[in-house]
Scaffold this active site. Structure first.
Site, PDB file in Angstrom:
ATOM      1  N   LYS A 126       6.421  -1.790   2.156  1.00 52.42           N
ATOM      2  CA  LYS A 126       5.194  -1.215   2.724  1.00 52.42           C
ATOM      3  C   LYS A 126       4.059  -2.213   2.480  1.00 52.42           C
ATOM      4  O   LYS A 126       3.213  -2.046   1.580  1.00 52.42           O
ATOM      5  CB  LYS A 126       4.912   0.156   2.099  1.00 52.42           C
ATOM      6  CG  LYS A 126       4.048   1.046   2.981  1.00 52.42           C
ATOM      7  CD  LYS A 126       4.145   2.498   2.568  1.00 52.42           C
ATOM      8  CE  LYS A 126       3.077   3.368   3.179  1.00 52.42           C
ATOM      9  NZ  LYS A 126       3.047   3.440   4.632  1.00 52.42           N
TER      10      LYS A 126
ATOM     11  N   GLU B  58      12.204   2.576  14.302  1.00 55.10           N
ATOM     12  CA  GLU B  58      11.247   3.631  13.935  1.00 55.10           C
ATOM     13  C   GLU B  58      10.044   3.550  14.862  1.00 55.10           C
ATOM     14  O   GLU B  58      10.132   2.971  15.943  1.00 55.10           O
ATOM     15  CB  GLU B  58      10.863   3.498  12.458  1.00 55.10           C
ATOM     16  CG  GLU B  58      10.305   2.132  12.104  1.00 55.10           C
ATOM     17  CD  GLU B  58       9.962   1.955  10.631  1.00 55.10           C
ATOM     18  OE1 GLU B  58       9.863   2.942   9.891  1.00 55.10           O
ATOM     19  OE2 GLU B  58       9.750   0.795  10.238  1.00 55.10           O
TER      20      GLU B  58
ATOM     21  N   TYR C 169       0.835  -1.205   0.000  1.00 56.82           N
ATOM     22  CA  TYR C 169       0.000   0.000   0.000  1.00 56.82           C
ATOM     23  C   TYR C 169       0.864   1.246   0.000  1.00 56.82           C
ATOM     24  O   TYR C 169       2.080   1.182   0.193  1.00 56.82           O
ATOM     25  CB  TYR C 169      -0.965  -0.013   1.186  1.00 56.82           C
ATOM     26  CG  TYR C 169      -0.348   0.304   2.536  1.00 56.82           C
ATOM     27  CD1 TYR C 169       0.495  -0.598   3.174  1.00 56.82           C
ATOM     28  CD2 TYR C 169      -0.599   1.522   3.171  1.00 56.82           C
ATOM     29  CE1 TYR C 169       1.058  -0.297   4.407  1.00 56.82           C
ATOM     30  CE2 TYR C 169      -0.039   1.828   4.404  1.00 56.82           C
ATOM     31  CZ  TYR C 169       0.787   0.904   5.014  1.00 56.82           C
ATOM     32  OH  TYR C 169       1.350   1.209   6.228  1.00 56.82           O
TER      33      TYR C 169
ATOM     34  N   LEU D 197      11.065   1.538   7.230  1.00 53.24           N
ATOM     35  CA  LEU D 197      10.527   1.974   5.942  1.00 53.24           C
ATOM     36  C   LEU D 197      11.247   3.261   5.529  1.00 53.24           C
ATOM     37  O   LEU D 197      11.470   4.146   6.369  1.00 53.24           O
ATOM     38  CB  LEU D 197       9.019   2.248   6.070  1.00 53.24           C
ATOM     39  CG  LEU D 197       8.353   2.597   4.743  1.00 53.24           C
ATOM     40  CD1 LEU D 197       8.185   1.349   3.876  1.00 53.24           C
ATOM     41  CD2 LEU D 197       7.009   3.270   4.958  1.00 53.24           C
TER      42      LEU D 197
HETATM   43  C1  LIG Z   1       6.482   1.823   9.447  1.00 58.71           C
HETATM   44  C2  LIG Z   1       6.462   3.172   8.838  1.00 58.71           C
HETATM   45  N1  LIG Z   1       7.569   3.929   8.895  1.00 58.71           N
HETATM   46  C3  LIG Z   1       7.602   5.166   8.362  1.00 58.71           C
HETATM   47  C4  LIG Z   1       6.479   5.720   7.754  1.00 58.71           C
HETATM   48  C5  LIG Z   1       6.544   7.107   7.193  1.00 58.71           C
HETATM   49  O1  LIG Z   1       6.539   7.073   5.787  1.00 58.71           O
HETATM   50  P1  LIG Z   1       6.037   8.304   4.927  1.00 58.71           P
HETATM   51  O2  LIG Z   1       6.817   9.489   5.352  1.00 58.71           O
HETATM   52  O3  LIG Z   1       6.344   7.912   3.531  1.00 58.71           O
HETATM   53  O4  LIG Z   1       4.586   8.465   5.205  1.00 58.71           O
HETATM   54  C6  LIG Z   1       5.299   4.958   7.668  1.00 58.71           C
HETATM   55  C7  LIG Z   1       4.112   5.507   7.028  1.00 58.71           C
HETATM   56  O5  LIG Z   1       3.067   4.938   7.013  1.00 58.71           O
HETATM   57  C8  LIG Z   1       5.292   3.659   8.225  1.00 58.71           C
HETATM   58  O6  LIG Z   1       4.194   2.892   8.176  1.00 58.71           O
END
Ligand SMILES: Cc1ncc(COP(=O)(O)O)c(C=O)c1O
Length: 301
Positions: free
Chosen positions: A153, A185, A39, A209
């Site tokens: 993701k 994270e 996603y 991520l």
């Molecule tokens: C596990 C995880 N880390 C980091 C992020 C942040 O990513 P982004 O800045 O692309 O929204 C997300 C966003 O959903 C996430 O699910």
């Protein structure tokens, strides 16, 4: 319990726009059965995407990791997104995209040649209220019990769901996760620490991520000569940090002011958003106000 709308009225499913109530998928969809899908969530401000193309490139990388063919070229994605936003009245919108491997007899090995299920919905972009940027959030430290492919993701999010549940039960807003003693994270956002004016960012590997917001913040920091190190950050450094932030597409950048019931930071900034956060937030807001035009196309179909 107040009933909130599930999402904005019009969704996209497998080639057609329709009211959410009419969107139906098979219970044998591998997304439902196995969480076999990926996603994206892309923020749009007044119809302008914040790095929409980067999100679509990450979607491609996630699909590649799962060996699912991307059903659409990038122009088609942009066209579908543009139409979805238009049909939901425009404005500040978070577009959710999900692609699953498709429908098949329930069996573990992914069959070849399935037709992917493609679903998009839109939600009002509920970025945090100004008070949250002033007051910050409280987090708890937990061991990162998710799988070892956190760079994908994937829709299989049970690890994150349970960690988030644990933080809610502990009365906190979010989690700060550690694997083998090092910061990874949060449940759905990236984390940076600040020590002695230096921004410390965990490296982009399989344990986190590659957040689009995270990468933008790193870029903004470098462009504006804020000291920054991309390296592993030990739990001890996190405990002693002057500042901690979480970052994501829907939260933007939010200060963590309490970790495990102790104030983050020292002296007059203890338990309050720090000066580097304020600088970063100003840089982010500036970027948001002047979003570069991205090719969100009108419907071609
Ligand atoms: C596990 C995880 N880390 C980091 C992020 C942040 O990513 P982004 O800045 O692309 O929204 C997300 C966003 O959903 C996430 O699910």
């Amino acid at each position: 319990m107040t009933t909130q709308p599930l999402c904005l009225p019009t969704v996209y499913l497998n080639g057609a726009y329709m009211p959410i109530e009419e969107a139906k998928i098979s219970p044998l969809d591998r997304g439902f059965i196995f969480g076999d899908g990926v996603y994206e969530v892309i923020p749009f401000y007044a119809g302008r995407g914040l790095r929409a193309v980067e999100h679509l490139k990450r979607l491609q990388r996630s699909l590649d990791e799962l060996d699912i063919a991307n059903p659409y070229p990038i122009e088609k994605w942009l066209s579908v997104i543009g139409t979805l936003i238009e049909r939901n009245g425009g404005g500040d919108i978070a577009v959710y995209i999900q692609v699953t491997r498709g429908v098949a007899k329930r069996d573990f090995p992914p069959p070849q040649g399935l037709t992917q299920t493609v679903f998009l919905m839109a939600n009002k972009l509920a970025t945090p209220k100004p008070e949250l940027y002033e007051n910050g959030i409280a987090c708890v430290s937990l061991d990162d019990s998710r799988w070892l492919r956190c760079h994908v993701k994937a829709t299989a999010l049970l690890g994150a769901v349970l960690l988030k549940h644990e933080s809610t039960q502990a009365g906190a807003d979010e989690v700060v996760l550690f694997r083998d003693g090092y910061l990874t994270e949060s449940s759905a956002s990236n984390i940076a620490a600040v020590k002695d004016g230096v921004i410390l960012c965990p490296p982009l590997d399989n344990l986190i991520l590659a957040g689009i917001t995270y990468e933008l913040m790193i870029e903004l920091a470098r462009k504006n000569h804020l000291p920054l190190e991309v390296r592993r950050v030990h739990r001890r450094e996190v405990k002693k940090a002057d500042e901690l932030w979480i970052m994501s597409s829907t939260k933007e950048v939010v200060p963590i002011v309490k970790l495990d019931d102790k104030p983050v930071g020292h002296g007059e900034n203890a338990g309050r958003p720090g000066p580097v956060f304020k600088q970063m937030r100003a840089l982010f807001n500036d970027y948001k106000r002047n979003l570069p035009a991205e090719p969100v196309l009108k419907a071609a179909e």
